[in-house]
Every structure is written in structure tokens, then in C-alpha cells.
Design an enzyme around this catalytic site. Structure first.
Site, PDB file in Angstrom:
ATOM      1  N   GLU A 179       0.830  -1.203   0.000  1.00  0.00           N
ATOM      2  CA  GLU A 179       0.000   0.000   0.000  1.00  0.00           C
ATOM      3  C   GLU A 179       0.868   1.258   0.000  1.00  0.00           C
ATOM      4  O   GLU A 179       0.564   2.233  -0.691  1.00  0.00           O
ATOM      5  CB  GLU A 179      -0.930  -0.010   1.212  1.00  0.00           C
ATOM      6  CG  GLU A 179      -2.000  -1.096   1.131  1.00  0.00           C
ATOM      7  CD  GLU A 179      -2.988  -1.027   2.282  1.00  0.00           C
ATOM      8  OE1 GLU A 179      -4.108  -0.532   2.056  1.00  0.00           O
ATOM      9  OE2 GLU A 179      -2.639  -1.462   3.405  1.00  0.00           O
ATOM     10  N   GLU A 224      -4.350  -9.735   3.349  1.00  0.00           N
ATOM     11  CA  GLU A 224      -5.204  -9.363   4.475  1.00  0.00           C
ATOM     12  C   GLU A 224      -6.467 -10.204   4.628  1.00  0.00           C
ATOM     13  O   GLU A 224      -6.844 -10.572   5.752  1.00  0.00           O
ATOM     14  CB  GLU A 224      -5.585  -7.870   4.384  1.00  0.00           C
ATOM     15  CG  GLU A 224      -4.469  -6.908   4.714  1.00  0.00           C
ATOM     16  CD  GLU A 224      -3.579  -6.583   3.525  1.00  0.00           C
ATOM     17  OE1 GLU A 224      -2.771  -5.648   3.632  1.00  0.00           O
ATOM     18  OE2 GLU A 224      -3.692  -7.278   2.486  1.00  0.00           O
TER      19      GLU A 224
END
Length: 251
Positions: free
Chosen positions: A113, A133
């Protein structure tokens, strides 16, 4: 706790993620350091390029440090981890100078990210990319999914996030996730060449071009204002003189 080490080399600031024993997993201390880094770059117009990297020849970042955020209450998690991280990541994304993520190994989760917030991503052949995730009952909370969708398309972003598929460097290049891939033994030279190219352009033009692409604004009015600003600048005078003299401009 992790940290971010800084090294200034002329017009280039190199920021290295360091969290020994945790493959540079991002914790709250590192988020604070990232915020400080943004402040430093914004305050120093002499910095023309920012390079963000992990361990040379090793991991960029294995993601967010689960042991740091797992004990947080839902309220603390939303406020101190997600919202705070997004505020810092957006500031990093909108820095005035060009930013390069140099990725030589694992670039997972929150680390990916962060890399997606850089303007350019350069990968070494051993680099790997993954959003893991959903496999632990979480989501990429620092806007990694939407950023990947803008870069690689909605379908590929959904595939990466929903399946946790690991991408090698060649696939990342095919998806547009990275700008270039180089063999490990040529990576340092390729990074240096790219940084040299970025240092050679007009800093004012680079900042305005970034804002035109990354910033949130009314495109028509922004481009008119930006055009007036750059045309009135010393950089434009320097560039035009060099163009008509048929020589490289020096800003």
C-alpha cells in the site's frame, strides 16, 4: 520498534525502512517517522527526488505489523491505525517532488500500500507482491485496493485482494504495478539512472505535473493556473532558452 533511516546525497533523499527481524513490517513508530519524512521533504526545496526502499537486496516491507495493531480496540484501530495511516499516506502521495519506491524483495500488505503511493516503482527480479489481508480476516485499510484498481484495473485489484495471490516481478510489470524490472545485479545502476533523469527536469514543472495527475481539483481551471505559473517561472525561461539553443536545460 521500527524506524526510517535517512541519507541525503545532493538533491536526493533516500529513506530506508528498517524493522529488523520483522522484514520491515510497518508499526506506529514507522508511521510517525513517515509523517516526519513528509514534513522534511516539504520544507526543503533542495530535495528533488525521494527514494523509498527497504533492506538493500532484501524485503521492502512484509506489511503492517500485526502484533502492533492486533491489541487495539475497534475504535483505536479505526482512529489511530487506519485513519492516521491514510492521512500520512495521502500526504506522502501528494509530495511536490517525484518519489520512487525501490523494491528488491517482499512487498506485501501495508508495505505494498505504501509503495503504491510512490510516483514510480522500480523492481528487482526477486521482488514479490501480495495483499494477504483477507486471509486473516482483515482488509487493505490504507487504500491499497483503490490505488491498485486505478493502476491495474478493477478486475485485477479484486483478484489480488480477494484471493491473496502472490505476484512475481514479471507479472507486476505486466499489470502496470511497477514501471520496470531489472536483474538484481543491475538494480542499483538502474535506480541511479532513473534518479538522475528525475533530477534533471524542472522541479517546478515536476511539482505541477504531479499535482495535475495525483491531486484532487477541477482539471480545466487547474491546468490554466498551472500553465500561467510555469510560463512565468525562471524554469520556463531556462527551458525555452535551452530549446532554442539546441542544448540540454540545466535547472
Amino acid at each position: 520498534m521500527g524506524t526510517i533511516k535517512l541519507a541525503r546525497r545532493g538533491q536526493v533523499l533516500e529513506a530506508t525502512l528498517e524493522h529488523p527481524g520483522k522484514a520491515n513490517a510497518l508499526d506506529r513508530a514507522m508511521l510517525a517517522k513517515l509523517d516526519e519524512l513528509v514534513e522534511r521533504v516539504q520544507a526543503d526545496s533542495g530535495i528533488r527526488v525521494l527514494v523509498l526502499r527497504g533492506t538493500p537486496g532484501g524485503s521492502f516491507s512484509a506489511g503492517a505489523d500485526v502484533r502492533d495493531w492486533a491489541p487495539l480496540s475497534p475504535e483505536e484501530f479505526g482512529r489511530d491505525w487506519i485513519a492516521q495511516g491514510n492521512r500520512i499516506f495521502r500526504r506522502f502521495e501528494q509530495l511536490r517532488c517525484p518519489t520512487v519506491a525501490a523494491i528488491e524483495g517482499a512487498c506485501f500488505g501495508g508495505g505494498l500500500e505504501l509503495a503504491l503511493c510512490a510516483d514510480l516503482r522500480l523492481a528487482s527480479e526477486p521482488a514479490r507482491f501480495r495483499f494477504p489481508e483477507t486471509g486473516i480476516g482483515a482488509i487493505p485499510g490504507w487504500e491499497g485496493g483503490p490505488r491498485l484498481a486505478r493502476i491495474a484495473g478493477r478486475g485485477r485489484a479484486l483478484e489480488a485482494v480477494l484471493t491473496g495471490r502472490e505476484l512475481d516481478a514479471a507479472t507486476a510489470l505486466q499489470w502496470g504495478l511497477v514501471n520496470a524490472v531489472h536483474p538484481a545485479d543491475r538494480f542499483a545502476a538502474a535506480l541511479s539512472a532513473l534518479v538522475e533523469q528525475l533530477c534533471a527536469v524542472s522541479p517546478r514543472a515536476a511539482a505541477l505535473a504531479k499535482q495535475a495527475i495525483v491531486g484532487e481539483h477541477d482539471s480545466e481551471s487547474f491546468h490554466a493556473r498551472a500553465g500561467r505559473e510555469i510560463k512565468a517561472s525562471a524554469d520556463a525561461e531556462t527551458g525555452l532558452r535551452a530549446f532554442f539553443d539546441k542544448r540540454p536545460a540545466r535547472f
